[in-house]
Design an enzyme around this catalytic site. Structure first.
Site, PDB file in Angstrom:
ATOM      1  N   ILE A  89      47.474 -24.277 -35.754  1.00  0.00           N
ATOM      2  CA  ILE A  89      46.246 -24.700 -36.426  1.00  0.00           C
ATOM      3  C   ILE A  89      46.044 -23.714 -37.575  1.00  0.00           C
ATOM      4  CG2 ILE A  89      44.832 -23.389 -34.770  1.00  0.00           C
ATOM      5  CD1 ILE A  89      42.588 -25.410 -35.211  1.00  0.00           C
ATOM      6  N   SER A  90      45.921 -24.215 -38.781  1.00  0.00           N
ATOM      7  CA  SER A  90      45.851 -23.348 -39.959  1.00  0.00           C
ATOM      8  C   SER A  90      44.623 -22.453 -39.906  1.00  0.00           C
ATOM      9  CB  SER A  90      45.801 -24.185 -41.237  1.00  0.00           C
ATOM     10  OG  SER A  90      46.993 -24.916 -41.409  1.00  0.00           O
TER      11      SER A  90
END
Length: 222
Positions: free
Chosen positions: A65-66
């Protein structure tokens, strides 16, 4: 450790303040970030306490997840307007799609990892983003022709070049509307640059370059 709703809300407020201090200026984007419970998009509850730190975190299948700053920056560069049709290449956790939906976009998101999407779909549904966010398993480098053209396209993986199929699925310019745009990290592994490609005519494109980023590889084919 699980977060209470009150704790999560406090962490989101702190995150929004941090993003504002780092230069994210679009208050609509900041408000969207402030509404989305990032910890809910992490299958490992042991990471919930880190959910609002500005770091990328693992979500399985070799994906991440960025970090919130990257999500906020890319969303700001995409300049979403309410009602726009947005193609997302790389659903991942679903967090970026949720932020786009909070801005009023209709999101069409493609993920190549079926096992990952099986985890993500129930989360999007539980949080009320279904059917505003429509998902599909597939090779996102070919876009989603059945729902093209799009007002905007965002790619959350980095590749050596811009797939022609994605540029071709941007809509043509329309009077009174912003030009369609594609945001994509381009470059070798661990050294990509964000490109914003704007369609200025039926066969004309402008290419702007922004921040250096590091994304998981954009994989084409099997």
């Amino acid at each position: 450790m699980l977060l209470t709703d009150r704790q999560a809300a406090a962490f989101r407020r702190r995150l929004v303040d941090d993003l504002r201090e780092r230069g994210i200026a679009d208050e609509r984007v900041l408000a969207a970030i402030g509404r989305v419970p990032r910890h809910r998009f992490m299958p490992d509850t042991g990471l919930h306490r880190q959910a609002y730190d500005d770091v990328a975190l693992p979500i399985g299948e070799g994906q991440t997840i960025s970090q919130p700053y990257t999500v906020a920056r890319m969303t700001e560069l995409l300049d979403i307007r309410e009602g726009e049709r947005v193609l997302e290449v790389g659903t991942g956790s679903g967090y970026q799609a949720a932020v786009l939906a909070e801005l009023g976009a209709r999101v069409f998101s493609i993920e190549r990892h079926a096992a990952l999407l099986q985890k993500t779909r129930p989360i999007l549904k539980a949080l009320g983003y279904d059917p505003v966010v429509r998902t599909q398993v597939g090779d996102g480098t070919y876009g989603w022709p059945g729902y093209a053209p799009f007002d905007a396209i965002i790619v959350t993986a980095g590749g050596p070049e811009v797939p022609a199929e994605l540029r071709d699925q941007l809509r043509d310019p329309v009077d009174g509307q912003p030009d369609a745009r594609l945001l994509i990290p381009v470059g070798p592994p661990k050294r990509q640059v964000l490109h914003r490609i704007t369609k200025t005519g039926p066969d004309a494109f402008a290419d702007e370059r922004f921040d250096g980023v590091v994304f998981v590889p954009l994989v084409r084919g099997a």
